[in-house]
Design an enzyme around this catalytic site. Structure first.
Site: not given
Ligand code: BG6
Length: 488
Positions: A47, A177-178, A234, A239, A333
């Protein structure tokens, strides 16, 4: 694999947090290493009313903040790839101008291809797809990559998936999904399926239980939208269930997108709905992490909330291989350390010939365990029992010793990369193996929705825990009642 390499990457949400912290740094690092196609143009859109130069300035600042100097290479040549088109994605108005910008940046229709990365609020997914269709940006040579959150439950996720499916076939949809981009997560597949040692014992005959921990020291970090999600949605829905699937899946016939995802989805569908008493939720209160005082969740959020920042779950995979083997999951967390690891706890030997032997250091014969460190340390440790050297005048003395592989030492030439580097490259090339298929996402939601329904039915609210501790006491009780301790 769809058979074209994209020559344009169109980034929606280009000025957002993910873009600044991860996407632009990953792309710059790949560019510096000569891994991006020579001609790849990156078009940002959001935006904000920027022009090309303004976007490049923003990108430069992000790179200076989030990419170590030694990985930046020639920033100028990376920044030259960037251009920008402002867009309000909620209306169709700006999409023709966007399409013109994309056309200008690329090759002819038949030679090139476009990869679109959608990192925007889920409410914009529908309107964005409609705009792309309107502007002719959904053709055969266009791929769509989606970043979470993809909905908040099965129904809303199905709605998003339907909207995307109306414009793109599944083989051109890439759901991120990283965690799947992390080297050590991929290494799980190598460990299991490139070695003969583990597979014959990778079942309920020899494995007693599995623990998966994803612990973070950070709190809300200003991401107030986290409050809509909570730890279950989350971290577990995506993950952690992907990690579980990789640990529990049957051997795929090959390392390709269909074979790997077919096996993962079978595991996800075999997850038994967890009961309320197999789950624990928590929310952190003020405490100290890494020696610094930190506020409680409510204080960070600025209002009272029932969102869980911690959850622990005893999960079961109901199939032959895993009958009776609990998978203990925990994530939270403001825990004492940042660590992601998988512990595979083997059973005791069926009969000890060392009955009456002295155990040096700690008591008894310990069952073997395999600890797979995913982050921050990338290492694999198999703990074995060994004889303590000596003449054994008082009987054999045994001790647990680690057989350890530190991955960075074993592969000193390897570059430690941001997970998104691999995923962006696969997106550009069109390899879906490390992306999540719709049926997987939906099986994940189904399991998570059932847990939330249990919480609701039992009116469960999160227990409190002090920031810097390992979650509420109930999380310890969850495993202790099975005679199991969390690995710490
Ligand atoms: C994200 C979550 O998908 O993964 C975050 O939304 C989290 O809340 C993060 O902090 C953690 O990723 P990584 O790669 O730092 O373990």
């Amino acid at each position: 694999m769809t058979d074209f390499a994209a020559d344009r990457l169109l980034l929606f949400g280009a000025t957002g947090d993910l873009s600044r912290r991860k996407l632009l740094p990953s792309l710059c690092a790949l560019s510096a290493d000569g891994l991006l196609p020579e001609n790849l143009a990156i078009i940002g859109t959001a935006r904000s009313d920027l022009d090309d130069a303004g976007f490049r300035d923003m990108a430069r600042e992000a790179l200076e903040e989030f990419l170590p100097a030694e990985r930046r290479g020639s920033m100028a040549s990376f920044l030259n790839r960037l251009s920008y088109q402002p867009l309000d994605a909620s209306t169709l108005d700006g999409f023709d101008a966007l399409a013109a910008k994309v056309a200008e940046a690329g090759e002819s229709e038949s030679d090139g291809g476009i990869a679109i990365f959608l990192s925007t609020a889920p409410s914009l997914f529908g309107p964005t797809i409609a705009g792309l269709e309107h502007a002719g940006l959904t053709g055969d040579r266009v791929r769509m990559c989606l970043e979470k959150p993809l909905g908040t439950d099965l129904a809303s996720s199905a709605q998003i998936n339907d909207a995307v499916a109306a414009a793109f076939p599944e083989d051109r949809i890439f759901r991120i999904d990283h965690y799947l981009g992390k080297e050590t997560v991929q290494n799980l597949l190598a460990l299991r399926f490139a070695n003969i040692l583990f597979e014959p014992i990778w079942n309920s005959n020899v494995i007693e239980h599995v623990q998966i921990t994803v612990a973070e020291t950070v709190g809300l970090e200003g991401r107030t939208f986290y409050d809509e999600a909570g730890a279950l949605r989350d971290m577990v829905q995506n993950h952690m269930l992907q990690l579980l699937a990789l640990v529990a899946m049957e051997p795929p016939t090959s390392f390709d997108a269909t074979a790997v995802r077919d096996e993962k989805v079978k595991v996800l569908r075999a997850l038994r709905p967890a009961l309320a008493n197999e789950t624990v939720t928590g929310q952190y209160r003020a405490g100290a992490v890494n020696g610094s005082a930190v506020p409680g969740y409510d204080e960070e959020l600025g209002s009272a909330s029932d969102t869980e920042t911690f959850t622990a779950i005893k999960a079961h995979v109901d199939n032959w291989r895993w009958k009776g083997v609990p998978f203990y999951l925990r994530t939270g967390k403001r825990l004492p350390e940042r660590v992601t690891e998988i512990l595979v706890q083997f059973r005791c030997v069926p009969h000890s010939i060392f009955e009456g032997a002295h155990a040096a250091g700690s008591g008894g014969l310990h069952p073997n365990k395999l600890l797979i460190g995913i982050q921050p340390e990338e290492n694999i440790t198999l703990s074995l029992m060994a004889k303590v050297p000596g003449l054994d005048e008082d009987g054999v003395r045994l001790r647990e010793v680690p057989l350890e592989i530190a991955m960075p030492d074993a592969f000193a030439e390897g570059q430690r990369r941001i997970a998104y580097e691999r995923l962006l490259l696969d997106l550009i090339k069109g390899d879906q193996t490390l992306f999540v298929r719709r049926d997987e996402v939906e099986a994940q939601w189904e399991w998570v929705d059932a847990i939330r329904a249990e919480w609701e039915a039992n009116a469960l609210t999160p227990k409190t825990y002090t920031a810097g501790s390992w979650g509420p006491n109930a999380a310890i009780a969850l495993t202790e009642r099975d005679g199991v301790s969390w690995h710490e």
